[in-house]
Every structure is written in C-alpha cells, then in structure tokens.
Design a protein around this motif. Structure first.
Motif, PDB file in Angstrom:
ATOM      1  N   HIS A 108       0.818  -1.211   0.000  1.00 35.32           N
ATOM      2  CA  HIS A 108       0.000   0.000   0.000  1.00 35.32           C
ATOM      3  C   HIS A 108       0.850   1.258   0.000  1.00 35.32           C
ATOM      4  O   HIS A 108       0.467   2.284  -0.575  1.00 35.32           O
ATOM      5  N   ALA A 147       0.691   3.965  -3.035  1.00 36.37           N
ATOM      6  CA  ALA A 147       0.318   5.361  -2.793  1.00 36.37           C
ATOM      7  C   ALA A 147       1.435   6.315  -3.191  1.00 36.37           C
ATOM      8  O   ALA A 147       1.179   7.353  -3.825  1.00 36.37           O
ATOM      9  N   ASP A 156       1.473   9.101  -6.275  1.00 35.33           N
ATOM     10  CA  ASP A 156       1.878  10.479  -5.974  1.00 35.33           C
ATOM     11  C   ASP A 156       2.888  10.971  -7.006  1.00 35.33           C
ATOM     12  O   ASP A 156       2.756  12.068  -7.566  1.00 35.33           O
ATOM     13  N   GLY A 159      -0.053  10.389  -0.813  1.00 38.18           N
ATOM     14  CA  GLY A 159      -0.197   9.705  -2.090  1.00 38.18           C
ATOM     15  C   GLY A 159      -1.601   9.166  -2.293  1.00 38.18           C
ATOM     16  O   GLY A 159      -2.154   9.238  -3.404  1.00 38.18           O
ATOM     17  N   LEU A 160      -2.201   8.641  -1.234  1.00 40.08           N
ATOM     18  CA  LEU A 160      -3.572   8.147  -1.323  1.00 40.08           C
ATOM     19  C   LEU A 160      -4.541   9.269  -1.650  1.00 40.08           C
ATOM     20  O   LEU A 160      -5.442   9.103  -2.481  1.00 40.08           O
ATOM     21  N   ALA A 194      -4.454   9.985  -5.227  1.00 41.62           N
ATOM     22  CA  ALA A 194      -5.131   8.929  -5.984  1.00 41.62           C
ATOM     23  C   ALA A 194      -6.646   9.084  -5.914  1.00 41.62           C
ATOM     24  O   ALA A 194      -7.356   8.838  -6.896  1.00 41.62           O
ATOM     25  N   LEU A 198      -5.353   0.247  -4.135  1.00 44.59           N
ATOM     26  CA  LEU A 198      -5.865   1.317  -3.298  1.00 44.59           C
ATOM     27  C   LEU A 198      -7.386   1.393  -3.403  1.00 44.59           C
ATOM     28  O   LEU A 198      -7.959   1.186  -4.463  1.00 44.59           O
TER      29      LEU A 198
END
Length: 380
Positions: free
Chosen positions: A181, A185, A189, A274-275, A278, A332
């Motif tokens: 994960h 992420a 990014d 980063g999540l 996304a 994700l």
C-alpha cells in the motif's frame, strides 16, 4: 521558444550502499539526522547513522509524523540548535525530508518561520543539507518545497531555492520490501507530479516537460512490478529515479488541482498524501480534460504507444482511463467513503481547497469552490 527559468536540483549520489559516500560529503561538526521512529525501529537508518556518526556527533530526531506539524518542525529545529549542528540530513519519506529542509533553513538563516510562508520569501542561507528518500513518491529530495500542517489542519508551504539540498541520495536498497500500500500510494503520488508538471498552466517549460515525460515512462511501466515484487531492485531503482525526475519537473512547473483538492483530505483526515492524490486524480483530470486535451493526448502515448494514431480527444480520455486503471490495480481503495469521509463533508472540503491558491493558479482551467464541491461529491 518563450523565455523560461529552470532551477536544477541537488547533486546526486545514486546506487545502493551510498552511506559512506554521503558521510564524506558532510562538513565536520555535529549532524542533525531527521527521520521517523518506524524507520529507526526497522533498522533502515542504521547504515547511514553509523557512517555519518563515525567521525562526528550525530543527533537523531525521530519524532516526525505523517503530515508533519509546525510543532514537530520547531522541535527538530530546537534539537539542532541545542547541539549546535553543522549540517542536516533528512532520511525517510516526504515528511522527514520536508522537516529537514526547513530545519536546515531556520538553523542557518535565523529567520522566523511565520515570516517565510509562500513562494520566494525565504532568501537566507541554510546549513549544509542532504536528503535520502526511502520511498519513491514525493520527490521532496529534488524540490525547494516544504509543506507543513498548521493550525486547523491547514497545509502551508515554503517554496524557495535555498531549500534545495546540496546532495540527494537515490539508494533503492532502502525501498526494498516496502508494504504494497505504501509502494502504491507513493507511486501514484509521483505519477501525479509528472502529469501535473506537464500540464502546469504558468511555468511549464521544455526542460520540465522532458523530465515529466521520462518520469511518467519510468513510473507507469514499473509501478505494478514494484508492488507485486517488493524486492525487485531494478523496478525499485526505476521508481526512485522516476520519482526524482518528477520532483525536478514539478519544482519548476508546479503541481495544481489534484494536489489542491488532495491536501484537505490529508489535513483534516490524516490520510497519506499519495492516497489523497489517488482519490482525486480521475475526477480532477476529467474536469481539466478539454483545457489540457492536447497535453493529455501527448502523455497517453507514453503509457500506450499504440494510441498514437487516434485523435486528441480519444487519447486524452485514454490517459485518464489508464491512470485510473493503474491506481485501481495498485490495490488502493479509491472512494472517499472507503476512508470514513461523509458525503456531507464536501462543502467544507471545498472551502478548505480554496485556501490552496498557490496550487490552483497552476491548473489548466479554473476550479471554483462549487467545482471543488462537485469533484469531492463525484469522488465519494
């Protein structure tokens, strides 16, 4: 060619096992090592701590959290001041590197933090600075930007050339075995950095374009391998280089709407940066698609060369589809509801996004507060 300005990044040490080489680049005298507790506990900092500390005192500040706070930055700065350090090394993801950059600047310049928020306001001299990323994502080691979470969860930034490090180390061995994960992420990014730099409305230029294109090629073609084979050094090296090139690109052609709408999700809900990128990627790109159609079409050919014969509208749509597939295939969860965010929060999130004027001005088209609310609702 229209006139442009380009600021190169730090000098590089690239390859595995660069700890001794980095130690030789640092000046005599105590060194402040800024990192986080998890990296210390996992032993990831050991080789660099040992090498740097061989011939000098080393002061380890390992209290950096995700989305580091102003209080954490000031505590790191005070640790360095108390030890009268002569240099600063940031080792970790974007958070330790951002804290290290500003700590080095505050220690060297004597400036007050609240007087230097913004672009090109910090003009003093910092201490010698080296940055060692342990994730392939933020590109913080390449940029003059430090983002800090302040009162009320608002993210403020210092963006100024004195924050560019003297040295950056691209040691992919530090990224081996990262959880899937985290790899996903941070990789998304970096991809967002490349795409937004390539379409930046104000400062896009031929050098940032070349870096963004190569970054996207490296990242898009290696992300899935890095996720599925976490100890694949070749894929990890490509991701780390891609993230660095994307960092150089957006340091000169700044990021825009995806980041502007991602920041409130991190500041208010403490989701990884980063999540949050996304989560908003597909929706902001769809909002931009007509204004950025030609540029999106050009980027689509990097990910899928066979599309070159299609029209620009088809290629632009294909880019959005392929980037969305990359994010989904990474594992994700890509809906706001998956992360405990209520639909009713959209108005407040939109209000917070409007505070990111330094980013919104770079977007290919306007994002109004009502647009932002609509995009958050679409992402729910």
């Amino acid at each position: 060619m229209r006139p442009f300005t380009f600021h190169p990044g730090p000098r590089l040490l690239a390859g595995p096992d660069q700890a001794e080489a980095l130690a030789e680049k640092l000046p005599p005298g105590p060194c402040l090592l800024v990192t986080d507790a998890d990296l210390v506990q996992l032993g990831i900092t050991d080789a660099y701590r040992d090498a740097i500390g061989k011939d000098r005192e080393i002061v380890v500040f390992d209290a950096v959290e995700a989305d580091p706070s102003k209080e954490t930055l000031l505590a790191a700065t005070e640790a360095g001041r108390s030890a009268q350090v002569a240099s600063v090394v940031g080792l970790g993801g974007g958070s330790p590197m951002d804290v290290a950059k500003l700590a080095a600047y505050l220690l060297g310049s004597g400036d007050e933090l609240d007087e230097i928020w913004g672009v090109n306001i910090a003009r003093g001299r910092r201490l010698p600075l080296a940055l060692v990323p342990t994730t392939a994502g933020t590109g913080s080691e390449a940029t003059p930007i430090s983002v800090i979470t302040c009162e009320g969860g608002v993210k403020l930034a210092v963006n100024s050339p004195p924050l560019i490090a003297d040295w950056a180390v691209l040691d992919a061995s530090l990224t081996l075995g990262l959880p899937k994960h985290v790899t996903a992420a941070t990789g998304i990014d970096a991809i967002v950095h490349a795409v937004e730099a390539y379409t930046s409305a104000r400062l896009k230029n031929p050098l940032s374009d070349a870096l963004a294109r190569e970054a996207l090629r490296l990242l898009a073609s290696n992300l899935q391998t890095a996720i599925e084979e976490p100890r694949n050094l070749e894929a990890r090296s490509a991701m780390l280089l891609g993230a660095h090139l994307a960092g150089l690109a957006f340091a000169n052609a700044p990021v825009a709407g995806v980041h502007a709408l991602a920041y409130p999700l991190g500041g208010l809900h403490h989701l990884p940066h980063g999540l949050t990128n996304a989560l908003m990627l597909r929706h902001v790109l769809a909002h931009n698609v007509e204004a950025a159609r030609d540029h999106y079409a050009e980027l689509a050919e990097i990910i899928e060369p066979d599309c070159a014969g299609q029209g620009s509208q088809a290629r632009a749509a294909l880019l959005i589809e392929r980037l969305d597939e990359l994010a989904r295939n990474s594992g994700l969860a890509l809906r706001l509801r998956d992360h405990g965010i209520a639909f009713e929060e959209a108005p407040r999130l939109a209000e917070e996004a409007m505070k990111q004027g330094r980013l919104l001005v770079n977007n290919p088209c306007e994002i109004s507060q009502s647009d932002a609310q609509r995009l958050y609702e679409a992402a729910w």
